[in-house]
Design an enzyme around this catalytic site. Structure first.
Site, short mmCIF file in Angstrom:
data_model
loop_
_atom_site.label_atom_id
_atom_site.label_comp_id
_atom_site.label_asym_id
_atom_site.label_seq_id
_atom_site.Cartn_x
_atom_site.Cartn_y
_atom_site.Cartn_z
N GLY A 261 0.90 -1.04 0.10
CA GLY A 261 0.01 0.03 0.01
C GLY A 261 0.78 1.28 0.06
CD GLU A 264 7.12 2.09 7.48
OE1 GLU A 264 6.46 1.83 6.63
OE2 GLU A 264 7.51 1.29 8.20
CD GLU A 298 2.55 3.77 5.07
OE1 GLU A 298 3.78 3.60 5.82
OE2 GLU A 298 1.68 2.80 4.90
N1 HT7 Z 1 5.97 -0.77 6.42
C1 HT7 Z 1 5.62 -0.83 4.92
C2 HT7 Z 1 5.95 -2.02 4.43
C3 HT7 Z 1 6.05 -2.42 2.83
C4 HT7 Z 1 6.66 -3.49 2.41
C5 HT7 Z 1 7.08 -4.64 3.00
C6 HT7 Z 1 7.63 -5.55 1.89
C7 HT7 Z 1 7.46 -5.14 0.78
C8 HT7 Z 1 6.99 -4.14 0.12
C9 HT7 Z 1 6.64 -3.22 1.10
N2 HT7 Z 1 5.95 -2.08 0.84
C10 HT7 Z 1 5.79 -1.48 2.17
C11 HT7 Z 1 4.29 -0.31 4.82
C12 HT7 Z 1 3.50 -0.31 6.04
O1 HT7 Z 1 3.03 -1.17 6.75
O2 HT7 Z 1 3.15 0.77 6.47
ZN ZN Z 2 3.04 -0.14 8.41
#
Ligand code: HT7
Ligand code: ZN
Length: 877
Positions: A261, A264, A298
Site C-alpha cells: 500500500g 513510511e 504511514e
Molecule cells: N512498512 C511498510 C511495509 C512495506 C513493504 C514490505 C515488504 C515489501 C514491500 C513493502 N512496501 C511496504 C508498509 C507499512 O506497513 O506501512
Molecule cells: Zn505499517
C-alpha cells in the site's frame, strides 16, 4: 533454502556512523558510490571479516581508507561481500552498477512509468549497494542524486535538501541530508517529472512543516483529499498522543507500480497511487476512507517505526501492530468507532482466522522465516493491532498512554524488541503482563466456550469459561492466554443491568468493571442480583481476537440483534443468526430435503431495516450476510457448492419476502442530485447499495432498470461501481455490453479500470473463467503491475469462490499458471497469490487433490523464488 531463526539474533559487530551515497541515474547502468564510516564495536572480534549484504550488484570498485582493495582483501559471497582483516576504524568506499529498468521485483531501485523510485523494506537496500541491510544498524545518510534535468526535474531523498544545481550535458543534481539516524530500510529516492501539490502544517510547538505530494502529470486534482488527510493525521497524533513531526518537510510520492500500500521512508513516503488519488468521479466512499487511513498509517510510523524501530524483522509487529492500532483509532475518530470496529473485525475473521488455522500460522512475533516478505501478514499487522488494543482494554486509555510515553522516553532513536514494548507497558503501570506475553509467542486463534447457569433462588448468574487453542505448525502444546472478555447482561426490556460480580479468592479469576480476565483454562464468574431471563452479551467490542462459542437460542440471537447496546455485538448477533441459517440449509442440502428456515429471521431482518434510530452504515453492515471466506472459517470441512447455494438461497428469500421494504429503503436512501460526502450521505449510499443488492437477486427487469439507471446517472464512483458490480454479477442479458461501455468510458483512469477488472473477475457466472483468460491479453492488464494482478487474479481467487473452486479445477489451473508466469518477475506478489491454496484441506477430496496437484507442479518449477517456495511447501506439509 536458508531458514532464519529469531533465536539466532546477534548484534552487528560494527557501527556505521555515517553513510554517503551518490547516485548517477541511468535506466540500465545506474552507478551508486557509497562511502561508509565504520567503527568496530568494543566487544567485537577483530579477526572476523566485515560482512555486507548485496544482491544483483555489479561491483566496480572497493577501497578502504581511499586505497583500492585487491582480490585477496575481500571476498564476494552469496548475497554479499566480506572485507577481510578490516581495521578497527575506517572508511569503506564501494562503487556498484545496477539496472533499475530491468528490476521487475519492485524492490530496491526501479522505474515506474519512467520515474525512479525505491522500496527498501524489508531487505531491498541490498539491491542498491553493499551494506549491513538489517534494521538494528542505524546511521545518518547524505544522498547526492544526479540525473538528466529535463526528464527528471525532481530529485528527492530523505530529510532536507541542502544543495542543488546544474551540471554539464543537461544534467543536474541535488544533495539531501537526513539528520536522524535510520536503518537502511527507511532509505528512499525518487526522481521524475511530477505534478506537485504543496501546503504546510504548523506543529504544536509552532514550527512550520512544508507538505508536498508528488503525482503523475495530470493527477493534481486527485490529491487534495490526501493532503487534507495528512494534515488531519498530523494534528491527531499531536492531540491524542502528543507526538509532533520532526523534520521541516514531509513528502509523499505516488507510484503506480508498488508491491504493497505505501512505505513510511523517513520524510519521503512512497505510496501506491491507490492510496493517494481520490476524486468524486473516480474513487468510492471506501476509497476515500482508505486513503485517509493509509496516509495516517504511514505518518504515524514516523514515531512508531522510524524514531523507534525494530531490532530485527521478527519484531515487525512492534511497529506494524502498533501503527495499525493507531490508524484504526484515527479512522474511528474521523468516522464512527462502532462501524470501524466491525470493519476491522471482518478482516480478522475472514483473513486472520484463516491464516491462524492454516499452514502459515505464526505468532505475531514469528520464530522463523524463509523469506521475510512472506511475513507482512494479517497476523503481524491486524492480530498485532488486536494485541495492542488489549493493552488499552487492560490498562485503560490513560494507562496505555503512560506506557507509550515510557516506551518513547526509553527507546527514542533505538532499534528494539516487542519485549521492550511489553516492559514499558508493565513498568509504566506496575501491571504484570507475564501471561499476556503468550500472545507474542503462541500462534492460533484461541477458542472460548461459555456456558451459563442461573440460580433463581439466589438470583445469581454464573458464566463458565473454557479456553483452548488449536495446534499450529510447530506448536503442539498451548498455555492459557490472558484474555480480556468484555461482558454485559441484558434484561427482558433490552436494557443493560448493573454488573455485580461476586468476589473470588482466586486472583486469576477477577472481574474489573465489565471485563472478565480469563487466565485459566477453565474459570467461572458469578454475578449477583440478576433478574431471571437476562441474556449475556459476551466479547463486547470484540475485546480479544478469539472465537467465542455460546449456545444462544434463535430467539436470543434475534433479541440481541434488536437490542444489544454494544453495536459490535448487535452486529455479531445478526451475523451468527445468518450463519446459523446458512449451515442449517447446508444440512438440508446434504440430506436432499426442501430448503426452509424460520420466519422469525425475516422479521428480524425487517425490524433492523426499519429501525429509524440506526445509522445507515451500521444497518448496511448488519444486513450483509457473512461472506463465504468468513463462513468457511466456522467449519472444519465443507461442500463449497452447498455453502454458496445456501447463502444465495437465504439472500434471495430475504429479498422476496421483504421486496417492498428493500425497494422503499432503496428509494429513500438513493440520492439523485448534488454529490455530498458528509457522514450521512455516505451512510445513505451504503444502505441504498445493500438494498439494491438484495433486490437484484430477484432477477426482475424492473430491478435491472433501477441498477442501470443508477449507473447511467451516477455522479460519483460509489454509486457507479456498486451498480456496475450488481449488473455484471447478475444474469442480466446485456451485462457484457454494460461492462464494455463502462470500460470505454474509464479506460484512461487506471484506478477505475482496476475496479472494472476486479468486478469482471469476481462475477460468479460460469463464463468468467473464459473471460478472465482473455483479460490477460486485454490492454487494461499488465502482469508486471501488482495492482492489476491483485485486481484480476486476486479478485478471482479471493472474491469469486464459486468459480475459483470450480469442480473441474479450471480455477486452480488458472491461478497456478499465473503464479508460474510471475514468480521470476515479481516474487513477492506471486507468493501472495500462492496463499490462495493455503486452505485446501477444507474442501472435498476431489478439490483437495486438484489443489495439491497444482502446488506440487509449482514446486517443481525451475529456479522457483524462495518466496513462492516457502508458501507452497508449507501448504503441502
Ligand atoms: N512498512 C511498510 C511495509 C512495506 C513493504 C514490505 C515488504 C515489501 C514491500 C513493502 N512496501 C511496504 C508498509 C507499512 O506497513 O506501512
Ligand atoms: Zn505499517
Amino acid at each position: 533454502v536458508q531458514v532464519h531463526y529469531r533465536s539466532d539474533y546477534r548484534p552487528y559487530p560494527y557501527d556505521i556512523e555515517n553513510v554517503h551515497l551518490a547516485f548517477d541515474l541511468a535506466p540500465n547502468a545506474t552507478v551508486v558510490d557509497t562511502t561508509l564510516t565504520i567503527q568496530r564495536k568494543a566487544d567485537a572480534d577483530g579477526e572476523e571479516p566485515l560482512r555486507l549484504d548485496g544482491v544483483d550488484l555489479e561491483l566496480l570498485l572497493i577501497a578502504v581508507d581511499g586505497k583500492e582493495l585487491d582480490e585477496s582483501e575481500y571476498r564476494l559471497i552469496d548475497d554479499g561481500l566480506e572485507v577481510l582483516n578490516p581495521p578497527a576504524r575506517f572508511t569503506l568506499t564501494t562503487k556498484v552498477k545496477i539496472s533499475p529498468d530491468t528490476n521487475t521485483s519492485l524492490e530496491g531501485l526501479y522505474l515506474s512509468s519512467g520515474k525512479y523510485c525505491t522500496q527498501c523494506e524489508a531487505e531491498g537496500f541490498r539491491k542498491i549497494t553493499y551494506y549491513p541491510d538489517r534494521p538494528d544498524v542505524m546511521s545518518t545518510f547524505t544522498v547526492r542524486i544526479e540525473a538528466d534535468a529535463k526528464e527528471f526535474p525532481h530529485l528527492l531523498s530523505n530529510g532536507n535538501r541542502i544543495e542543488h544545481g546544474d551540471l554539464e550535458d543537461g544534467k543536474h543534481f541535488a544533495v539531501w541530508e537526513d539528520p536522524y539516524k535510520k536503518p537502511s530500510y527507511l532509505f528512499a529516492l525518487c526522481a521524475g517529472d511530477y505534478d506537485l501539490l504543496t501546503s504546510s502544517f504548523n506543529t504544536m510547538t509552532g514550527r512550520e512543516v512544508r507538505l508536498e505530494i508528488y503525482v503523475d502529470k495530470g493527477k493534481l486534482d486527485q490529491c487534495h483529499h490526501a493532503m487534507e488527510s495528512l494534515k488531519k493525521a498530523m494534528k491527531w497524533d499531536e492531540e491524542v498522543f502528543g507526538l509532533e513531526y520532526d523534520l521541516d518537510i514531509y513528502m509523499i510520492v505516488a507510484v503506480g507500480d508498488f508491491n504493497m500500500g505505501a512505505m513510511e521512508n523517513k520524510g519521503l513516503n512512497i505510496f501506491n497511487t491507490k492510496y493517494v488519488l481520490a476524486s468524486q468521479d473516480t474513487a468510492t466512499d471506501t476509497d476515500f476512507i482508505d486513503v485517509e487511513g493509509v496516509i495516517g498509517h504511514e505518518y504515524f510510523h514516523n514515531w512508531t517505526g522510524n524514531r523507534v524501530t525494530c531490532r530485527d524483522w521478527f519484531q515487525l509487529s512492534l511497529k506494524e501492530g502498533l501503527t495499525v492500532f493507531r490508524d484504526q483509532e484515527f479512522t474511528g475518530d474521523q468516522t464512527d468507532h462502532g462501524v470501524k470496529r466491525i470493519e476491522d473485525v471482518k478482516v480478522i475473521r475472514s483473513h486472520q482466522f484463516a491464516e491462524d488455522a492454516g499452514p502459515m500460522a505464526h505468532p505475531i512475533r514469528p520464530d522463523s522465516y524463509i523469506e521475510m516478505n512472506n511475513f507482512y501478514t494479517v497476523t503481524v499487522y491486524n492480530k498485532g493491532a488486536e494485541v495492542i488494543r488489549m493493552y488499552q482494554t487492560l490498562l485503560g486509555r490513560d494507562g496505555f498512554k503512560r506506557g507509550l510515553d515510557v516506551y518513547f522516553e526509553r527507546h527514542d532513536g533505538q532499534a528494539v524488541t516487542c519485549e521492550d514494548f511489553v516492559r514499558s507497558m508493565e513498568d509504566a503501570n506496575s501491571y504484570d503482563l507475564k501471561q499476556f506475553r503468550r500472545w507474542y509467542s503462541q500462534a492460533g486463534t484461541p477458542e472460548v466456550e461459555v456456558t451459563s447457569e442461573y440460580d433463581a433462588d439466589k438470583r445469581q448468574l454464573s458464566l463458565n469459561f473454557k479456553q483452548s487453542c488449536p495446534v499450529t505448525p510447530g506448536q503442539e502444546e498451548k498455555e492459557p492466554f490472558h484474555i480480556p472478555v468484555k461482558v454485559g447482561l441484558i434484561d427482558e426490556l433490552g436494557n443493560d443491568i448493573e454488573l455485580k460480580a461476586l468476589p473470588v479468592n482466586d486472583a486469576d479469576a477477577q472481574v474489573e468493571g465489565d471485563i472478565v480476565h480469563l487466565k485459566a483454562a477453565e474459570q467461572s464468574v458469578t454475578f449477583d442480583d440478576v433478574p431471571e431471563k437476562v441474556i449475556p452479551s459476551i466479547l463486547r467490542g470484540f475485546s480479544a481476537p478469539v472465537k467465542l462459542r455460546y449456545d444462544y437460542s434463535l430467539s436470543e440471537l434475534i433479541f440481541l440483534f434488536a437490542h444489544d447496546s454494544d453495536s459490535f455485538n448487535r452486529w455479531q448477533a445478526g451475523q451468527e443468526l445468518f450463519s446459523r441459517v446458512i449451515f442449517d440449509l447446508c444440512d438440508q442440502l446434504n440430506s436432499g430435503i426442501d430448503l426452509s428456515f424460520d420466519e422469525s429471521v425475516i422479521r428480524a431482518t425487517k425490524n433492523l431495516l426499519d429501525d429509524s434510530e440506526l445509522d445507515g452504515q451500521f444497518k448496511s453492515l448488519a444486513l450483509t450476510i457473512p461472506g463465504v471466506s468468513t463462513l468457511l472459517e466456522q467449519v472444519d470441512t465443507i461442500e463449497i457448492d452447498h455453502l454458496i447455494k445456501a447463502r444465495n438461497f437465504l439472500k434471495r428469500r430475504l429479498a422476496e419476502e421483504l421486496e417492498l421494504d428493500w425497494l422503499l429503503h432503496y428509494q429513500t436512501n438513493h440520492h439523485v442530485g448534488d454529490f455530498e460526502q458528509d457522514k450521512e450521505s455516505v451512510a445513505k449510499r451504503a444502505l441504498a447499495g445493500t438494498c439494491l443488492s438484495y433486490l437484484m437477486t430477484l432477477e426482475k427487469d424492473s430491478v435491472y432498470q433501477l441498477a442501470l439507471k443508477q449507473l447511467d446517472n451516477a455522479n460519483n464512483m460509489t454509486d457507479a461501481s456498486t451498480a456496475l458490480q450488481l449488473i455484471v454479477h447478475s444474469n442480466y442479458a446485456d451485462k457484457i455490453k454494460v461492462a464494455e461501455d463502462f470500460y470505454q468510458k474509464w479506460q484512461n483512469e487506471e484506478l477505475v479500470v482496476n475496479k472494472w477488472l476486479a468486478i469482471m473477475a469476481s462475477d460468479p457466472s460460469d463464463e468468467t473463467i473464459d473471460r478472465i483468460e482473455s483479460l490477460l491479453d486485454h490492454p487494461s492488464f499488465e502482469l508486471k503491475n501488482p495492482n492489476k494482478v491483485r485486481s484480476l487474479i486476486g479478485a478471482f481467487t479471493g472474491a469469486n469462490p464459486s468459480q475459483f473452486h470450480r469442480a473441474d479445477g479450471r480455477g486452480y489451473e488458472y491461478l497456478a499458471r499465473q503464479i508460474k508466469a510471475l514468480y521470476a518477475v515479481n516474487p513477492q506478489v506471486s507468493a501472495r497469490l500462492t496463499g490462495a491454496f493455503n486452505r485446501w484441506r477444507k474442501f472435498d477430496e476431489g478439490r483437495q487433490l486438484k489443489m495439491k496437484q497444482q502446488l506440487q507442479d509449482i514446486l517443481s518449477m525451475p529456479e522457483l523464488s524462495k518466496d513462492v517456495y516457502e508458501i507452497a511447501s508449507k501448504a503441502l506439509q
